[in-house]
Design a protein around this motif. Structure first.
Motif, short mmCIF file in Angstrom:
data_model
loop_
_atom_site.label_atom_id
_atom_site.label_comp_id
_atom_site.label_asym_id
_atom_site.label_seq_id
_atom_site.Cartn_x
_atom_site.Cartn_y
_atom_site.Cartn_z
N THR A 19 6.15 3.84 7.54
CA THR A 19 6.60 4.95 6.69
C THR A 19 6.06 6.28 7.21
O THR A 19 6.79 7.26 7.31
N VAL A 20 4.77 6.31 7.57
CA VAL A 20 4.14 7.54 8.03
C VAL A 20 4.69 7.97 9.39
O VAL A 20 5.13 9.11 9.56
N GLU A 21 4.66 7.06 10.35
CA GLU A 21 5.07 7.40 11.71
C GLU A 21 6.53 7.79 11.82
O GLU A 21 6.90 8.68 12.59
N ASN A 22 7.39 7.14 11.06
CA ASN A 22 8.82 7.42 11.12
C ASN A 22 9.28 8.37 10.02
O ASN A 22 10.48 8.57 9.86
N LYS A 23 8.32 8.90 9.27
CA LYS A 23 8.60 9.83 8.18
C LYS A 23 9.74 9.32 7.27
O LYS A 23 10.65 10.03 6.92
N ARG A 24 9.63 8.04 6.94
CA ARG A 24 10.64 7.42 6.07
C ARG A 24 10.49 7.96 4.65
O ARG A 24 9.42 8.38 4.25
N ASP A 25 11.59 7.90 3.90
CA ASP A 25 11.53 8.37 2.52
C ASP A 25 11.23 7.24 1.54
O ASP A 25 11.27 7.42 0.34
N SER A 26 10.93 6.04 2.09
CA SER A 26 10.63 4.91 1.20
C SER A 26 9.45 4.11 1.72
O SER A 26 9.16 4.11 2.92
N LEU A 27 8.78 3.47 0.77
CA LEU A 27 7.64 2.60 1.08
C LEU A 27 7.91 1.29 0.36
O LEU A 27 8.04 1.27 -0.87
N ASP A 28 8.02 0.21 1.12
CA ASP A 28 8.30 -1.09 0.54
C ASP A 28 7.08 -2.00 0.70
O ASP A 28 6.80 -2.49 1.78
N LEU A 29 6.36 -2.18 -0.41
CA LEU A 29 5.20 -3.08 -0.42
C LEU A 29 5.47 -4.26 -1.37
O LEU A 29 4.56 -4.80 -1.98
N LEU A 34 -0.45 -7.66 -3.89
CA LEU A 34 -1.37 -6.59 -4.28
C LEU A 34 -1.79 -6.76 -5.73
O LEU A 34 -0.96 -6.96 -6.61
N MET A 35 -3.10 -6.64 -5.98
CA MET A 35 -3.61 -6.67 -7.35
C MET A 35 -3.82 -5.25 -7.85
O MET A 35 -3.83 -5.01 -9.05
N THR A 36 -4.00 -4.32 -6.92
CA THR A 36 -4.09 -2.89 -7.22
C THR A 36 -3.42 -2.16 -6.07
O THR A 36 -3.21 -2.73 -5.00
N PHE A 37 -3.09 -0.90 -6.29
CA PHE A 37 -2.54 -0.10 -5.21
C PHE A 37 -3.71 0.31 -4.33
O PHE A 37 -4.64 0.96 -4.82
N PRO A 38 -3.71 -0.06 -3.05
CA PRO A 38 -4.87 0.20 -2.20
C PRO A 38 -5.20 1.68 -2.06
O PRO A 38 -4.35 2.48 -1.68
N VAL A 39 -6.43 2.04 -2.38
CA VAL A 39 -6.88 3.43 -2.34
C VAL A 39 -6.72 4.03 -0.94
O VAL A 39 -6.37 5.20 -0.79
N GLY A 40 -6.92 3.24 0.09
CA GLY A 40 -6.80 3.73 1.45
C GLY A 40 -5.41 4.26 1.79
O GLY A 40 -5.25 5.08 2.69
N ASN A 60 4.36 -8.32 -6.96
CA ASN A 60 2.95 -8.33 -6.60
C ASN A 60 2.19 -8.89 -7.78
O ASN A 60 2.76 -9.62 -8.61
N GLU A 61 0.92 -8.54 -7.90
CA GLU A 61 0.10 -9.02 -9.01
C GLU A 61 -0.57 -7.85 -9.72
O GLU A 61 -1.69 -7.94 -10.20
N LEU A 62 0.15 -6.73 -9.79
CA LEU A 62 -0.39 -5.51 -10.38
C LEU A 62 -0.50 -5.64 -11.90
O LEU A 62 0.44 -6.05 -12.56
N LYS A 63 -1.66 -5.26 -12.42
CA LYS A 63 -1.86 -5.24 -13.87
C LYS A 63 -1.74 -3.83 -14.41
O LYS A 63 -1.58 -3.63 -15.60
N SER A 64 -1.84 -2.84 -13.50
CA SER A 64 -1.68 -1.44 -13.92
C SER A 64 -1.36 -0.59 -12.70
O SER A 64 -1.59 -1.00 -11.57
N ILE A 65 -0.80 0.58 -12.98
CA ILE A 65 -0.71 1.61 -11.96
C ILE A 65 -1.46 2.81 -12.53
O ILE A 65 -1.53 2.99 -13.75
N THR A 66 -2.01 3.59 -11.65
CA THR A 66 -2.88 4.68 -12.09
C THR A 66 -2.15 6.02 -12.14
O THR A 66 -1.10 6.19 -11.52
#
Length: 183
Positions: A19-29, A34-40, A60-66
């Motif tokens: 996404t970063v290198e190709n400046k894509r307008d979408s991020l597919d995770l 994932l249990m949380t959205f990775p801070v990194g 994923n296994e997300l219990k919340s988004i911040t």
């Protein structure tokens, strides 16, 4: 187990880098366990967050988004959070002025996530297969852009169905085994 975790981390890193290198307008995770959205990711994507319009964190296994997630990706038009363990949304969701579609199907919501009622451009809300029994019809009726609300496979009561139909100018999708009573 460590090998699988390492592979999962590497998969997320590849998707973020793409996404970063190709400046894509979408991020597919989607499906990354994932249990949380990775801070990194915030740091890694700092230069392109304004250009990201679609994010999928489905299955994923997300219990919340911040609130930080929401404010970082402030230009989102589509957000897919289907197939997680979410039961609430942060108030900051109202700051997503361009959000047109949100998929919250197959989660753990017991109540309609009321912060959505203040998202001005929201056209489509998918809440299929949650545990929602009550719907704030007055708030939904004030959502000028809303075109479709999917509440299939929720325990929405008949009294809610009677209230909703005359008040709201959008498509209301409910489970066929419980037809909407005629008003």
């Amino acid at each position: 187990m460590h090998k699988r975790m390492g592979e999962a981390v590497a998969r997320v890193a590849r998707k973020v880098n793409d996404t970063v290198e190709n400046k894509r307008d979408s991020l597919d995770l989607a499906g990354c366990k994932l249990m949380t959205f990775p801070v990194g990711i915030y740091k890694a994507m700092r230069s392109v967050t304004e250009g990201v319009h679609r994010i999928s964190l489905a299955n994923n296994e997300l219990k919340s988004i911040t609130g930080r997630f929401v404010t970082t990706f402030s230009q989102l038009t589509e957000l897919n959070l289907a197939g997680n363990y979410l039961h609430r949304l942060p108030e900051e969701i109202a700051s997503l002025l361009h959000l047109r579609a949100i998929d919250l199907s197959h989660n753990r919501f017991r109540r309609f996530p009321e912060p959505l009622a203040t998202v001005p451009a929201l056209e489509t809300i998918d809440l299929e297969e949650n545990e929602i029994a009550e719907v704030p019809t007055d708030k939904l009726a004030s959502m000028a852009s809303l075109r479709s609300l999917n509440l299939r496979a929720n325990p929405v009561g008949p009294e809610v169905r009677l209230l909703v139909r005359p008040l709201v100018p959008f498509d209301l999708l409910l489970s066929p085994e419980e037809p909407i009573p005629k008003a």
